[in-house]
Design an enzyme around this catalytic site. Sequence first.
Site, PDB file in Angstrom:
ATOM      1  N   LYS A 142       8.186  -7.183  10.140  1.00 22.27           N
ATOM      2  CA  LYS A 142       6.861  -6.574  10.022  1.00 22.27           C
ATOM      3  C   LYS A 142       6.021  -6.887  11.266  1.00 22.27           C
ATOM      4  O   LYS A 142       6.086  -8.013  11.800  1.00 22.27           O
ATOM      5  CB  LYS A 142       6.200  -7.115   8.753  1.00 22.27           C
ATOM      6  CG  LYS A 142       4.872  -6.487   8.358  1.00 22.27           C
ATOM      7  CD  LYS A 142       4.438  -7.081   7.019  1.00 22.27           C
ATOM      8  CE  LYS A 142       3.064  -6.610   6.582  1.00 22.27           C
ATOM      9  NZ  LYS A 142       2.660  -7.246   5.301  1.00 22.27           N
ATOM     10  N   SER A 167       0.872  -4.385   1.990  1.00 22.87           N
ATOM     11  CA  SER A 167       0.812  -4.014   3.389  1.00 22.87           C
ATOM     12  C   SER A 167       2.193  -3.909   4.048  1.00 22.87           C
ATOM     13  O   SER A 167       2.302  -3.406   5.168  1.00 22.87           O
ATOM     14  CB  SER A 167      -0.051  -5.035   4.152  1.00 22.87           C
ATOM     15  OG  SER A 167       0.512  -6.335   4.111  1.00 22.87           O
ATOM     16  N   SER A 211       1.513  -7.869  -1.144  1.00 24.17           N
ATOM     17  CA  SER A 211       2.033  -7.058  -0.043  1.00 24.17           C
ATOM     18  C   SER A 211       3.550  -7.008   0.075  1.00 24.17           C
ATOM     19  O   SER A 211       4.076  -6.204   0.842  1.00 24.17           O
ATOM     20  CB  SER A 211       1.437  -7.528   1.289  1.00 24.17           C
ATOM     21  OG  SER A 211       0.069  -7.187   1.361  1.00 24.17           O
TER      22      SER A 211
END
Length: 479
Positions: free
Chosen positions: A82, A157, A181
């Site tokens: 990420k 996220s 997330s």
Amino acid sequence: MAHTDIWRLSATELTERTRAGDLSAEGAVQSALNRMDQVNPGLNAVVEDLRTEALERARALDQNRAKGAPTGPLHGVPVTIKINVDQKGHATTNGVIALQEAIAPDDAPVVTNLLNAGAVVIGRTNTPEFSFRADTDNPLHGRTHNPWGQHISPGGSSGGAGAAVMAGIGALGHGNDIGGSLRFPAAANGAVTVKPGLGRVAAWNPGQKAERGLLAQSMSVQGLITRSAADLHLSMPSLISADPRDPFHVPMPWRGQELESPIKVAFTKNTFGYALHPEVEKALDAARDALADAGYLVEEIDPPDVFECGRNGYRALMGEVLSLMKNDIEGAGSQTIRDIFDVYFQEFPPILGTELLQMMAKRSHYAREWSLFLQDFPLILSPFLPQPFFKPDRDTEGVEGVHEVLGCAVYSYAMNFLGLPAACVPARLAELPTGPQPINVQIAARRWREDMAVDAAAAIESRIGQMAPVLWDKMAAEP
């Protein structure tokens, strides 16, 4: 299996072949890259393509193996990272235009641990601005789409990670979770994850300019999104390796002491006044039946007050965000993210000053209540969200939108405030008017017992099935 289909293999299946020499690391990585070329243009899940260094690393792994060097537990497994976590030589943009030149001086512990285990990073995945939305879009990299269709948000996220893994771009997707997330993208895409408990995975960004707030430190954790529960058992022991850069990491083995059977599971459908959608109820019933069939003793009983704990925890977090992050959000954020935060502060009135200190202290009270309850019921099966996953940009639609996206997600962020592990696993594929949509449930566990949560997720998965093959058939049938 044809060379072109290697990307379909789970991490567990891949490592069985790469470590035995039946499949090269280069072959595994090239297949994942080919799949990325095929589907990522329509998804925008991977926003930085690392194929050159990935193939170089894969060839080096193959050469070392040929020379007799030992292979790691994730030898040759293609993974994504990420973009809010440091990877040496790459920008940690966090979805923010102002950070596009923030080149990491070194790898974060999770990257180090994955590389030490033999994994190969093929790309970096998208996140919303400041990694603070349950949807994934930003002015720097654009919107990520859900492979099930554009009627569903990909979650956030870690939305890029969830979409990538489920579409077949790498077998493992790194993500993190301060309020959901990891679990939001798992639920949106029909993937499997476990939010580790506090102190379980070493975390730190070498490029960060200041330490994070105390609640951010205690609520945020690093983890992985996968297509199968077995891949969590394979990969998490490597991810939880110790790193001295995180002074609060707790070096414990992945597997804890085996409990006497049958293991008791508290089962709840309580949604605290929020309407429980019929498809979510069917998913919960299916998960309950699967666990009972697997030998668990499932009893319908409510755990300690999730609503009070979760809402107070997130209000406390908003107090910290308002105090420590508001200037960054106002200075570097888009109008969209600034507007969303304004509504966050309405939905979760920030707790500030002395009251914030008192609520941080009260966190121990909530955690103690749960600890005592988990002595009798080591696992808790609950909804993750009370309704099917929301549409893209729902959180931009004012108070009602944020309320549907985050306001009702108390089972999510309560686990972050408590610091407890929580797995998220699909239990049903709903056929809704907008299209097919996976429905995930949550399994919380005793502190340090992520392995038990994953065992329960595996039991559900073995009886209900994985979502990825169904998704791939759907994607293949589309023009």
